[in-house]
Design an enzyme around this catalytic site. Sequence first.
Site, mmCIF file in Angstrom:
data_model
loop_
_atom_site.group_PDB
_atom_site.id
_atom_site.type_symbol
_atom_site.label_atom_id
_atom_site.label_comp_id
_atom_site.label_asym_id
_atom_site.label_seq_id
_atom_site.Cartn_x
_atom_site.Cartn_y
_atom_site.Cartn_z
ATOM 1 N N TYR A 144 46.936 47.023 0.345
ATOM 2 C CA TYR A 144 47.875 47.872 1.060
ATOM 3 C C TYR A 144 49.266 47.701 0.468
ATOM 4 C CZ TYR A 144 44.667 48.794 4.979
ATOM 5 O OH TYR A 144 43.619 49.205 5.760
ATOM 6 N N ASP A 173 45.750 53.671 11.034
ATOM 7 C CA ASP A 173 46.346 54.116 12.289
ATOM 8 C C ASP A 173 47.065 55.448 12.133
ATOM 9 O OD1 ASP A 173 45.481 51.907 13.740
ATOM 10 O OD2 ASP A 173 47.277 50.742 13.288
ATOM 11 N N ARG A 214 51.452 45.831 8.893
ATOM 12 C CA ARG A 214 52.733 46.283 9.417
ATOM 13 C C ARG A 214 53.520 45.150 10.075
ATOM 14 N NH1 ARG A 214 51.105 51.195 13.079
ATOM 15 N NH2 ARG A 214 53.339 51.100 13.603
ATOM 16 N N ARG A 252 39.961 51.685 9.168
ATOM 17 C CA ARG A 252 40.488 52.635 10.149
ATOM 18 C C ARG A 252 42.009 52.593 10.102
ATOM 19 N NH1 ARG A 252 36.772 51.025 15.435
ATOM 20 N NH2 ARG A 252 34.742 51.616 14.544
#
Length: 261
Positions: free
Chosen positions: A111, A53, A207, A51
């Site tokens: 990522y 953001d 992040r 999921r």
Amino acid sequence: MSRVIRLLIAYDGGNYLGWQRQLQGRTIQGELEKRLTALCGQVITLHGAGRTDTGVHALGMVAHFRTATTIPLVAFFKGLNSMLPGDIRILAAEPAPSDFHSRFSALAKTYRYDFFTGAVMPPCQRQYRAHFPGPFDPHRLHSALQTITGTHDFSSFERAGSRDKNALSGRGAVRTLFAARCFPNLGQEECWSIRVTGDGFLRQMVRILAGTLITIGQEKTAANAMAGILAARDRTRAGLTAPACGLFLEQIAYSPRPFQP
């Protein structure tokens, strides 16, 4: 008889409230399910591998759905792309085994976080990399990147309030990072990327890791601070949550073979 279809998806997340469908607002899952339902002539529920953001991008999201339609596989590639907005694209579609699950069958996710350290952000890059102006020394990250690689409790790098920490089931905040590195991006001195591959990630974990690592590279945090931050299991000890615009879901790995685009 129903069949399982697996999709490889890329999207620009700038205009969406993340992956997961919501009652109000546009989402990636919502846009895809709307078109798939029209294409298949039945209500389709799409299951994503993760999921992302609001504002986060994807180069290799994987999702699957079950359908009874017998329309050709190419309809879920060329046909679906003709129905979707230009910032969402199906890169590949293929049949999957009946027990395949985009999330639970995944072995690893990769990522990449892109950022720019120059004084003035080029306007055409502002939606796809974060701006952290100031000197940046990637060599200062060497110890920190080694420290976060391996199996650890990453509570310090989890968005506050995103998980019930009293739950007895599951693995809590323990995750394994297989690789973590920082490298120049686009061959430009002031463009950088941080890439991490792991067996799973907590809410906003990448992040927060990126924000912390960047402050180390900019000498705002001690080069040897990562071990203490990790051991504290306290979100307040880590750095800022880096902006969503710089984050890309690059790839999801499965066994016994990778997705065939």
